[in-house]
Design an enzyme around this catalytic site. Structure first.
Site, PDB file in Angstrom:
ATOM      1  N   ASN A  50       0.827  -1.207   0.000  1.00  0.00           N
ATOM      2  CA  ASN A  50       0.000   0.000   0.000  1.00  0.00           C
ATOM      3  C   ASN A  50       0.861   1.256   0.000  1.00  0.00           C
ATOM      4  OD1 ASN A  50      -2.307  -1.541   0.071  1.00  0.00           O
ATOM      5  ND2 ASN A  50      -2.812  -1.102   2.199  1.00  0.00           N
ATOM      6  N   ARG A  57     -12.027  -4.141 -13.743  1.00  0.00           N
ATOM      7  CA  ARG A  57     -10.947  -5.090 -13.456  1.00  0.00           C
ATOM      8  C   ARG A  57     -11.543  -6.492 -13.560  1.00  0.00           C
ATOM      9  NH1 ARG A  57      -7.104  -1.639 -11.208  1.00  0.00           N
ATOM     10  NH2 ARG A  57      -7.932  -0.006  -9.835  1.00  0.00           N
ATOM     11  N   HIS A 104     -16.564   3.459 -14.161  1.00  0.00           N
ATOM     12  CA  HIS A 104     -16.317   2.686 -12.946  1.00  0.00           C
ATOM     13  C   HIS A 104     -17.558   1.911 -12.520  1.00  0.00           C
ATOM     14  CE1 HIS A 104     -15.254   2.330  -8.511  1.00  0.00           C
ATOM     15  NE2 HIS A 104     -14.157   1.890  -9.092  1.00  0.00           N
ATOM     16  N   HIS A 135     -15.155  -3.165   1.192  1.00  0.00           N
ATOM     17  CA  HIS A 135     -15.225  -2.547  -0.124  1.00  0.00           C
ATOM     18  C   HIS A 135     -16.628  -2.125  -0.535  1.00  0.00           C
ATOM     19  CE1 HIS A 135     -14.597  -2.431  -4.636  1.00  0.00           C
ATOM     20  NE2 HIS A 135     -13.515  -1.818  -4.224  1.00  0.00           N
TER      21      HIS A 135
END
Length: 691
Positions: free
Chosen positions: A55, A381, A441, A598
């Site tokens: 990260n 993704r 997105h 998430h």
């Protein structure tokens, strides 16, 4: 400054906002706390340490690089009022604290504990004679043939150093075969070499013994310079800017432009230098000058400069007792006839507790069903060797009309997505690259199926990507529905993305960059109005980050009106809670656990008629104003009740993995009160699928 925020507004006071970059950086301290938590299995603690290191790499590649860009081009300061130069200084100071804590955790806690558990990672000072002989032979046979050491002189200037690659700077004395005096040389470790080397049990006596490649290079580097004396060898690594800047308005072919940019990504501007702690100051100064870095951008390391590479040990060591107990996601019944199953009612999937299989089956069965006429999907993704991509390819071969919106600019997945786009186009799929200037997105899937004399739309909407891997490690929600109004909304959005459609009027969905920002603020303001009128009012929202000033100002207004606001924000949060008279009714919680939090969920009390949404968007300026995002309601009462129980009430009760943001910017880990039972939201969900 965002829409709706003016400089003379008291709620635009910079003291009411944290800096986004510093807030994001602090998230890694909470990840590192997992590595220090003795209640967590040992190899999982190692994994959390490595995640904090990875990260930090990405933080410098993107966030710190963005601040550096803002400094170079005098970009307007953020709502917190800090100048980019100030932010950069604070980033380096705070990152230095994090790096010190990471290596203390490694050297003083995890490495010794792993050794006691039979997982040994040997430093050079711990090699016995037998191990050293084997490693020397390994170096000569496996490593040295692929190395190309470079002595530095006027004919050999400082080489290009690839982003995050392992390198050794060598101090030499003497003359080589050509009579050249030695001074400095650079040895670059090709990425084909393993960064962690496992010692054979016959050599080391243990089945889980390892050494770092960096240690082997430093120990035997003298063999690369016969006839010369090696006075010192010091590993180093440079982290570079990885943000691709493609002027979409000026390129005729985005895919070609991105391919050109990707070729040079590994050699963009340097952002930090990690180097062995014992490296002499003159050599450090030489490297800083070469990389055009200030003194505070160097990090002296007490251990391997690529500590995140020890994550390989997690995969190599098969010790179940040192890892989280495995679990099997809940399998949805009736998916062998997925369209019939959806006819019986909407389907809610809560990953990773629910399997991702129904999404795969929906696409697979659509590809094979002769009644399916068209499939439309967004891909942000997908992961390597994606089954979804193969199903879409098969659908096109079976004569379906398949349209896929591939977001080429998904950060760090650009190259993979270019490959996906090529694969789909070769199969006859219509590939769309989205809208110039706006990343797509949104997570949407639309299937058009003929049923009798009518066409029916089946839809999947999600908070996470169409990626089987992240569906096993990220908490996300997915909704599969045949609701006609939602199907119409999704159809219109796809028409807008693939064509040049005008602004559209949607029945249920909110969409960025058109209605989502305004829709969120309107609902927050409505709660404030209800509170002022004495009606029930409350807001609970869960997301990964928040920094959009217009939304934050609306939340401050709601707090001032008496609305209780609970925000679950995993990472960056620029809202300052607990300020008297402004945000004293707002609580911000960050949950860090086994799975990466998430899902994005927004809940508004609405005077007893609650509204509950799932979304692809965080409350970030980029998501609400500069991306294509979707926010969808949970209309089925049973599904809404389940989301409320599993995501709202469950997380509100967490008192073991939750961290509360304080008004001073620090996070305090929550603990059960004397009369309260310990509650972990993720553990509760795991127990639920096994119950």
């Amino acid at each position: 400054m965002s829409e709706g925020v003016t400089a003379d507004d008291p709620l635009a006071d910079p003291s009411l906002y944290f800096n986004r970059e510093l807030s994001q950086l602090d998230f890694n301290f909470r990840v590192l706390a997992q590595a220090q938590d003795e209640s967590i299995p040992l190899l999982e603690r190692l994994r959390f340490l490595c995640i904090s290191c990875t990260n930090l790499d990405e933080f410098f590649e993107i966030r710190a690089a963005t601040v550096r860009h803002a400094q170079d081009y005098s970009v307007q300061t953020a709502p917190d009022g800090l100048a980019p130069a100030t932010v950069l200084r604070r980033i380096h100071d705070r990152a230095a604290e994090l790096v010190t804590a990471q290596y203390a955790c490694w050297n003083d806690v995890l490495r010794p504990a792993l050794g006691e558990a039979g997982v040994r990672i040997f430093g050079r000072d711990k090699w016995n004679a037998r191990q050293k002989r084997w490693l020397r032979a390994y170096f000569r046979n496996e490593i040295m043939p692929v190395l190309s050491p470079l002595g530095l002189d006027p004919a050999h200037p400082f080489p290009k150093i690839l982003n995050k690659s392992l390198n050794v700077v060598v101090v030499l004395k003497g003359k080589d075969a050509f009579g050249r005096s030695g001074h400095l040389a650079i040895v670059r470790a090709p990425r084909s070499l393993p960064r962690i080397i496992q010692l054979p049990e016959r050599v080391s006596g243990g089945e889980s013994d390892f050494v770092f490649l960096s240690a082997v290079l430093s120990e035997f580097v003298d063999e690369l310079f016969p006839g010369m004396e090696v006075k010192g060898a010091y590993q180093f690594r440079v982290t570079r800017n990885s943000e691709l800047l493609v002027d979409e308005q000026e390129v005729e072919n985005l895919a070609l432009a991105l391919r050109d940019e990707l070729a040079g990504r590994g050699y963009l501007r340097a952002m930090r230098l990690e180097i062995a702690g014992n490296c002499p100051k003159p050599i450090v100064a030489t490297l800083l000058k070469n990389f055009d870095l200030p003194d505070n951008a160097v990090y002296r390391i007490d251990g391997p400069v690529n500590l995140n590479r020890v994550i390989q040990v997690y995969d190599l060591v098969q010790r179940p007792e040192l890892k989280y107990p495995p679990f099997q996601p809940r399998q949805l019944r009736g998916i062998d006839e997925i369209f019939q199953r959806v006819d019986d009612g909407d389907i809610l999937l809560h990953h990773p507790f629910d399997a991702f299989t129904p999404v795969l089956e929906l696409i697979k069965q659509a590809a094979e069903d002769p009644n399916v006429l068209a499939i439309k999907q967004t891909l942000y993704r997908t992961g390597k060797d994606s089954a979804i991509v193969e199903h879409l390819v098969q659908a096109a071969r079976n004569g379906k009309d398949v349209t896929v919106v591939v977001e080429l600019r998904a950060r760090f997945d650009e190259d993979a997505n270019l490959g996906v786009a090529d694969r789909l186009q070769e199969a006859g799929v219509q590939v769309v690259y989205g809208v110039v200037g706006y990343k797509t997105h949104a997570k949407m899937l639309l299937i058009v199926r003929r049923e009798g004399r009518k066409l029916r739309r089946y839809v999947h909407l999600g908070t996470g990507n169409y990626h089987s891997g992240t569906a096993r490690g990220y908490t996300d929600l997915g909704l599969i529905t045949a609701d006609p109004a939602i199907g119409s909304d999704v159809h219109q959005i796809f028409q807008q993305l693939s064509g040049l459609a005008p602004a559209i009027q949607l029945q249920h969905l909110l969409q960025s960059p058109f209605t989502l920002h305004r829709g969120v603020i309107e609902r927050i303001d409505r709660e404030a109005d209800n509170a002022r009128a004495g009606r029930p009012a409350r807001i609970v929202a869960k997301m990964n980050a928040i920094n959009e000033p217009g939304v934050i100002r609306a939340l401050y207004r709601a707090s001032q009106a008496g609305v209780r606001v609970d925000l679950f924000v995993r990472g960056a949060c620029t809202l300052r809670p607990g300020v008297e008279g402004v945000s004293d009714n707002i609580r911000v919680i960050s949950v860090v656990g086994r799975f990466l939090e998430h899902h994005r969920v927004y809940w508004f009390a609405n005077n007893g008629k609650p509204e509950l949404f799932g979304a692809s968007a965080d409350w970030l300026e980029r998501n609400l104003l500069h991306r294509v995002e979707t926010c969808f309601p949970f209309l089925d009462p049973a599904i809404a009740a389940r989301v409320r129980e599993e995501v709202i009430d469950n997380y509100l009760a967490d008192n073991t993995q939750a961290w509360e943001l304080q008004a001073d910017g620090c996070y305090r880990r929550l603990e059960p009160d004397d009369d309260a039972m310990p509650h972990s939201a993720q553990a509760w969900l795991l127990a639920r699928i096994n119950g």
